[in-house]
Design a protein around this motif. Structure first.
Motif, PDB file in Angstrom:
ATOM      1  N   GLY A  17       0.823  -1.211   0.000  1.00 36.08           N
ATOM      2  CA  GLY A  17       0.000   0.000   0.000  1.00 36.08           C
ATOM      3  C   GLY A  17       0.851   1.253   0.000  1.00 36.08           C
ATOM      4  O   GLY A  17       0.543   2.225  -0.695  1.00 36.08           O
ATOM      5  N   ARG A  18       1.937   1.222   0.760  1.00 35.80           N
ATOM      6  CA  ARG A  18       2.832   2.383   0.796  1.00 35.80           C
ATOM      7  C   ARG A  18       3.527   2.572  -0.547  1.00 35.80           C
ATOM      8  O   ARG A  18       3.718   3.700  -1.009  1.00 35.80           O
ATOM      9  CB  ARG A  18       3.850   2.221   1.922  1.00 35.80           C
ATOM     10  CG  ARG A  18       3.266   2.477   3.303  1.00 35.80           C
ATOM     11  CD  ARG A  18       4.331   2.575   4.365  1.00 35.80           C
ATOM     12  NE  ARG A  18       5.034   1.325   4.598  1.00 35.80           N
ATOM     13  CZ  ARG A  18       4.635   0.374   5.450  1.00 35.80           C
ATOM     14  NH1 ARG A  18       3.545   0.533   6.142  1.00 35.80           N
ATOM     15  NH2 ARG A  18       5.346  -0.718   5.604  1.00 35.80           N
ATOM     16  N   VAL A  19       3.903   1.473  -1.189  1.00 34.50           N
ATOM     17  CA  VAL A  19       4.539   1.568  -2.504  1.00 34.50           C
ATOM     18  C   VAL A  19       3.568   2.176  -3.512  1.00 34.50           C
ATOM     19  O   VAL A  19       3.920   3.100  -4.265  1.00 34.50           O
ATOM     20  CB  VAL A  19       5.025   0.176  -2.985  1.00 34.50           C
ATOM     21  CG1 VAL A  19       5.418   0.204  -4.457  1.00 34.50           C
ATOM     22  CG2 VAL A  19       6.182  -0.305  -2.135  1.00 34.50           C
ATOM     23  N   CYS A  20       2.338   1.675  -3.526  1.00 35.31           N
ATOM     24  CA  CYS A  20       1.333   2.206  -4.462  1.00 35.31           C
ATOM     25  C   CYS A  20       1.050   3.680  -4.184  1.00 35.31           C
ATOM     26  O   CYS A  20       0.925   4.476  -5.124  1.00 35.31           O
ATOM     27  CB  CYS A  20       0.037   1.396  -4.359  1.00 35.31           C
ATOM     28  SG  CYS A  20       0.191  -0.274  -5.024  1.00 35.31           S
ATOM     29  N   GLN A  21       0.969   4.032  -2.922  1.00 33.79           N
ATOM     30  CA  GLN A  21       0.727   5.424  -2.557  1.00 33.79           C
ATOM     31  C   GLN A  21       1.873   6.312  -3.055  1.00 33.79           C
ATOM     32  O   GLN A  21       1.652   7.386  -3.604  1.00 33.79           O
ATOM     33  CB  GLN A  21       0.578   5.548  -1.053  1.00 33.79           C
ATOM     34  CG  GLN A  21       0.250   6.948  -0.586  1.00 33.79           C
ATOM     35  CD  GLN A  21       0.160   7.029   0.929  1.00 33.79           C
ATOM     36  OE1 GLN A  21       0.747   6.227   1.643  1.00 33.79           O
ATOM     37  NE2 GLN A  21      -0.569   8.003   1.414  1.00 33.79           N
ATOM     38  N   LEU A  59       1.318  12.077  -9.673  1.00 31.07           N
ATOM     39  CA  LEU A  59       0.624  13.343  -9.484  1.00 31.07           C
ATOM     40  C   LEU A  59       1.610  14.507  -9.546  1.00 31.07           C
ATOM     41  O   LEU A  59       1.350  15.527 -10.194  1.00 31.07           O
ATOM     42  CB  LEU A  59      -0.119  13.336  -8.151  1.00 31.07           C
ATOM     43  CG  LEU A  59      -0.969  14.552  -7.825  1.00 31.07           C
ATOM     44  CD1 LEU A  59      -2.128  14.662  -8.813  1.00 31.07           C
ATOM     45  CD2 LEU A  59      -1.487  14.456  -6.398  1.00 31.07           C
ATOM     46  N   PHE A  60       2.748  14.353  -8.887  1.00 30.56           N
ATOM     47  CA  PHE A  60       3.778  15.384  -8.903  1.00 30.56           C
ATOM     48  C   PHE A  60       4.259  15.648 -10.322  1.00 30.56           C
ATOM     49  O   PHE A  60       4.404  16.805 -10.749  1.00 30.56           O
ATOM     50  CB  PHE A  60       4.945  14.971  -7.999  1.00 30.56           C
ATOM     51  CG  PHE A  60       6.076  15.946  -8.001  1.00 30.56           C
ATOM     52  CD1 PHE A  60       5.974  17.160  -7.332  1.00 30.56           C
ATOM     53  CD2 PHE A  60       7.245  15.653  -8.684  1.00 30.56           C
ATOM     54  CE1 PHE A  60       7.024  18.062  -7.333  1.00 30.56           C
ATOM     55  CE2 PHE A  60       8.305  16.548  -8.694  1.00 30.56           C
ATOM     56  CZ  PHE A  60       8.186  17.754  -8.019  1.00 30.56           C
ATOM     57  N   CYS A  61       4.494  14.573 -11.083  1.00 32.41           N
ATOM     58  CA  CYS A  61       4.984  14.721 -12.457  1.00 32.41           C
ATOM     59  C   CYS A  61       3.947  15.395 -13.354  1.00 32.41           C
ATOM     60  O   CYS A  61       4.300  16.104 -14.298  1.00 32.41           O
ATOM     61  CB  CYS A  61       5.369  13.370 -13.028  1.00 32.41           C
ATOM     62  SG  CYS A  61       6.898  12.729 -12.345  1.00 32.41           S
ATOM     63  N   MET A  62       2.670  15.191 -13.087  1.00 33.01           N
ATOM     64  CA  MET A  62       1.637  15.845 -13.903  1.00 33.01           C
ATOM     65  C   MET A  62       1.677  17.359 -13.719  1.00 33.01           C
ATOM     66  O   MET A  62       1.451  18.111 -14.667  1.00 33.01           O
ATOM     67  CB  MET A  62       0.244  15.321 -13.509  1.00 33.01           C
ATOM     68  CG  MET A  62      -0.048  13.941 -14.027  1.00 33.01           C
ATOM     69  SD  MET A  62      -1.644  13.222 -13.556  1.00 33.01           S
ATOM     70  CE  MET A  62      -2.636  14.548 -13.026  1.00 33.01           C
ATOM     71  N   PHE A  63       2.007  17.807 -12.504  1.00 35.65           N
ATOM     72  CA  PHE A  63       1.992  19.246 -12.236  1.00 35.65           C
ATOM     73  C   PHE A  63       3.307  19.932 -12.548  1.00 35.65           C
ATOM     74  O   PHE A  63       3.338  21.119 -12.832  1.00 35.65           O
ATOM     75  CB  PHE A  63       1.575  19.515 -10.784  1.00 35.65           C
ATOM     76  CG  PHE A  63       0.129  19.249 -10.531  1.00 35.65           C
ATOM     77  CD1 PHE A  63      -0.845  20.045 -11.107  1.00 35.65           C
ATOM     78  CD2 PHE A  63      -0.257  18.187  -9.748  1.00 35.65           C
ATOM     79  CE1 PHE A  63      -2.192  19.810 -10.890  1.00 35.65           C
ATOM     80  CE2 PHE A  63      -1.603  17.937  -9.506  1.00 35.65           C
ATOM     81  CZ  PHE A  63      -2.578  18.742 -10.085  1.00 35.65           C
ATOM     82  N   CYS A  64       4.408  19.228 -12.473  1.00 33.25           N
ATOM     83  CA  CYS A  64       5.694  19.880 -12.707  1.00 33.25           C
ATOM     84  C   CYS A  64       6.170  19.735 -14.142  1.00 33.25           C
ATOM     85  O   CYS A  64       7.180  20.303 -14.515  1.00 33.25           O
ATOM     86  CB  CYS A  64       6.751  19.357 -11.745  1.00 33.25           C
ATOM     87  SG  CYS A  64       7.403  17.746 -12.186  1.00 33.25           S
ATOM     88  N   ARG A  65       5.488  18.972 -14.951  1.00 33.24           N
ATOM     89  CA  ARG A  65       5.816  18.771 -16.373  1.00 33.24           C
ATOM     90  C   ARG A  65       7.245  18.239 -16.548  1.00 33.24           C
ATOM     91  O   ARG A  65       8.024  18.769 -17.328  1.00 33.24           O
ATOM     92  CB  ARG A  65       5.647  20.070 -17.148  1.00 33.24           C
ATOM     93  CG  ARG A  65       4.340  20.753 -16.943  1.00 33.24           C
ATOM     94  CD  ARG A  65       3.440  20.539 -18.115  1.00 33.24           C
ATOM     95  NE  ARG A  65       2.231  21.368 -17.966  1.00 33.24           N
ATOM     96  CZ  ARG A  65       1.032  20.838 -17.934  1.00 33.24           C
ATOM     97  NH1 ARG A  65       0.869  19.545 -18.026  1.00 33.24           N
ATOM     98  NH2 ARG A  65      -0.025  21.619 -17.808  1.00 33.24           N
ATOM     99  N   CYS A  66       7.565  17.212 -15.779  1.00 29.38           N
ATOM    100  CA  CYS A  66       8.897  16.579 -15.826  1.00 29.38           C
ATOM    101  C   CYS A  66       9.157  15.934 -17.162  1.00 29.38           C
ATOM    102  O   CYS A  66       8.430  15.238 -17.719  1.00 29.38           O
ATOM    103  CB  CYS A  66       9.060  15.540 -14.728  1.00 29.38           C
ATOM    104  SG  CYS A  66       8.992  16.227 -13.073  1.00 29.38           S
TER     105      CYS A  66
END
Length: 67
Positions: free
Chosen positions: A49-53, A60-67
């Motif tokens: 569960g921690r891995v999936c989280q 989510l982070f990559c969607m907002f920072c446009r990595c």
């Protein structure tokens, strides 16, 4: 557990019975192993569960920072 209670009653009625005593020990050992296996599975599930989280948060982070 009904089986343990019944064996305990039988052992009270016949305290010298090796069969009842052995059966009670087997049932108790099986219960202990069942609990231990359940705890191991729970630990595994929690770690997955921690891995999936973590992966979801990374996506989510990559969607907002446009990595």
């Amino acid at each position: 557990m009904l089986a343990v209670e019944q064996i305990q009653k039988a052992l009270q009625m016949d305290p010298s019975s090796d069969v009842y005593r052995s059966t009670l020990n087997i049932l108790r050992q099986a219960g202990t192993e069942y609990r231990q296996n359940g705890e191991e599975f729970q630990n595994y599930a929690e770690s997955m569960g921690r891995v999936c989280q973590g992966l979801c948060l990374a996506q989510l982070f990559c969607m907002f920072c446009r990595c």
